[in-house]
Write an enzyme that holds these catalytic residues in place. Structure first.
Site, PDB file in Angstrom:
ATOM      1  N   GLY A 183       7.176  -0.310   5.204  1.00  0.00           N
ATOM      2  CA  GLY A 183       6.809  -0.646   6.398  1.00  0.00           C
ATOM      3  C   GLY A 183       6.456  -2.165   6.444  1.00  0.00           C
ATOM      4  N   GLY A 225       7.839   3.096   3.040  1.00  0.00           N
ATOM      5  CA  GLY A 225       8.305   3.369   4.103  1.00  0.00           C
ATOM      6  C   GLY A 225       9.879   3.508   3.969  1.00  0.00           C
ATOM      7  N   GLU A 281       0.896   2.606  -2.383  1.00  0.00           N
ATOM      8  CA  GLU A 281      -0.317   2.150  -1.258  1.00  0.00           C
ATOM      9  C   GLU A 281      -1.405   1.924  -1.888  1.00  0.00           C
ATOM     10  OE1 GLU A 281       3.298   3.705   0.593  1.00  0.00           O
ATOM     11  OE2 GLU A 281       2.098   4.313  -1.226  1.00  0.00           O
ATOM     12  N   ASP A 291       2.251   7.678   2.450  1.00  0.00           N
ATOM     13  CA  ASP A 291       2.359   8.180   3.835  1.00  0.00           C
ATOM     14  C   ASP A 291       3.884   8.596   3.796  1.00  0.00           C
ATOM     15  OD1 ASP A 291       3.349   5.652   3.946  1.00  0.00           O
ATOM     16  OD2 ASP A 291       2.825   5.602   6.173  1.00  0.00           O
TER      17      ASP A 291
END
Length: 364
Positions: A68, A117, A140, A148
């Protein structure tokens, strides 16, 4: 075309509809507009009888998607109120769940770099293709964040403790290990991709794969299961690090060194999230949990500091707070899992009662 439309190219080729992530200079990093455009395209193609297959690829030579747009999240957390990031994640995680349940074959070509992402829009698909160039990771913890986009669901289901190792260290894996860990299904050499993609216009996915699929190359993790399973089965990050340092395998000591550079808070929250994800079971329930964790991270010191150090200033010297694992209290971890009330993502909410199951009204 607008810039947002340029960032995700859409076209149909025979029986196949194509999604091309098209921000090669940013390694096709996802932003909110791209997520919405993908979702709109999936809606249109789901109801188009001429579309039998959806295919996701990335523009450029470097990879499918590096994740992301974490720089935008950093700016929102530092200077804004976090609402833009929360809205982005709400739509992104809903898209991840939609991809997992898409009613038509969804072919994700995970060539090159696929991280964060990028995993969310590919590894939940029904047909996940890797090549010898694939480098897949959930990195992350290195930016003070927690895996996530359904990553804790995938990692929690990997064999033994491989998922814990990958989640805490952020290590990259190739094609063979991606198949082993449940991130991919099929190996196609990169030289065969153009013909494979072209044949999807005329052939069912299974037939096209049969022409080009090969056995994946041997990965590295299967041979490392001994020390990984022994060390990462510990219940705390402190004990994991202790076991890694004491094990004796050079790779175990290297992993310990990596963990000691990561955000202590992110490490502890990640381990807790993985353990909880294993108990939750469904992707929808895990995404609901991840949304709580991600929203809590917006108010944490380490997310802003981690992105600053790795992406903004690039000094690679984050100043984590708390600075050590021992200083991260159980309450510091627990706050990341606090329910959000009316702001919950709600993917796993039970459906409303049907007429047959609704309680009968008493007569007055």
């Amino acid at each position: 075309m607008t810039g947002n439309e340029d960032a995700v190219l859409l076209h149909t080729d025979g029986r196949a509809a194509r999604l091309v992530l098209n921000r090669p200079r940013a390694l096709n990093a996802l932003n909110h507009a791209m997520v919405n455009r993908i979702d709109d395209a999936l809606t249109a193609w789901e109801h188009d009888p001429d579309v039998e297959t959806v295919v996701l690829t990335g523009a450029g030579e470097r990879g499918l998607c590096a994740g992301g747009d974490i720089r935008a999240v950093h700016d929102d957390a530092r200077d804004g109120d976090g609402k833009a990031s929360a809205a982005f994640w709400r739509d992104e995680y809903r898209l991840n769940a939609r991809i997992a349940g898409y009613p038509k074959p969804y072919v994700a070509v995970m060539d090159g770099i696929v991280m964060g992402g990028g995993v969310g829009v590919s590894a939940h698909g029904g047909v996940r293709v890797v090549t010898e160039r694939s480098r897949i990771a959930m990195p992350e913890t290195g930016i003070g964040f927690v895996p996530d986009v359904g990553g804790t669901h995938l990692l929690g289901r990997a064999p033994g403790e491989l998922g814990v190792h990958l989640a805490l260290t952020g290590a990259q894996i190739g094609a063979g290990d991606a198949v082993l860990c449940g991130f991919a299904d099929h190996y196609v050499p990169s030289v065969s991709l153009p013909r494979f993609l072209a044949e999807l216009a005329d052939l069912p996915v299974r037939e096209a794969l049969a022409r080009h699929e090969q056995a994946p190359p041997q990965g590295e993790l299967a041979a490392a299961r001994g020390w990984i399973d022994a060390c990462y089965a510990a219940g705390t990050v402190e004990e994991i690090v202790r076991r890694l340092l004491a094990h004796g395998a050079p790779a175990a000591a290297e992993a310990a060194g990596i963990l000691l550079t990561r955000s202590p808070t992110a490490l502890k929250v990640t381990l807790a999230a993985l353990h909880r994800a294993r108990r939750l079971g469904s992707l929808q329930e895990v995404l609901d949990q991840e949304y709580r964790v991600s929203c809590a991270a917006l108010t944490s010191h380490d997310l802003v500091e981690g992105v600053r150090a790795q992406i903004v200033d690039k000094d690679r010297a984050p100043r984590w707070s708390p600075a050590t694992l021992a200083e991260v209290a159980d309450t510091d971890v627990e706050r990341f899992f606090t329910p959000l009330g009316t702001q919950e993502l709600g993917l796993a909410e039970p459906p409303p009662p049907t007429r047959a199951s609704a309680p009968a009204h008493r007569r007055g």
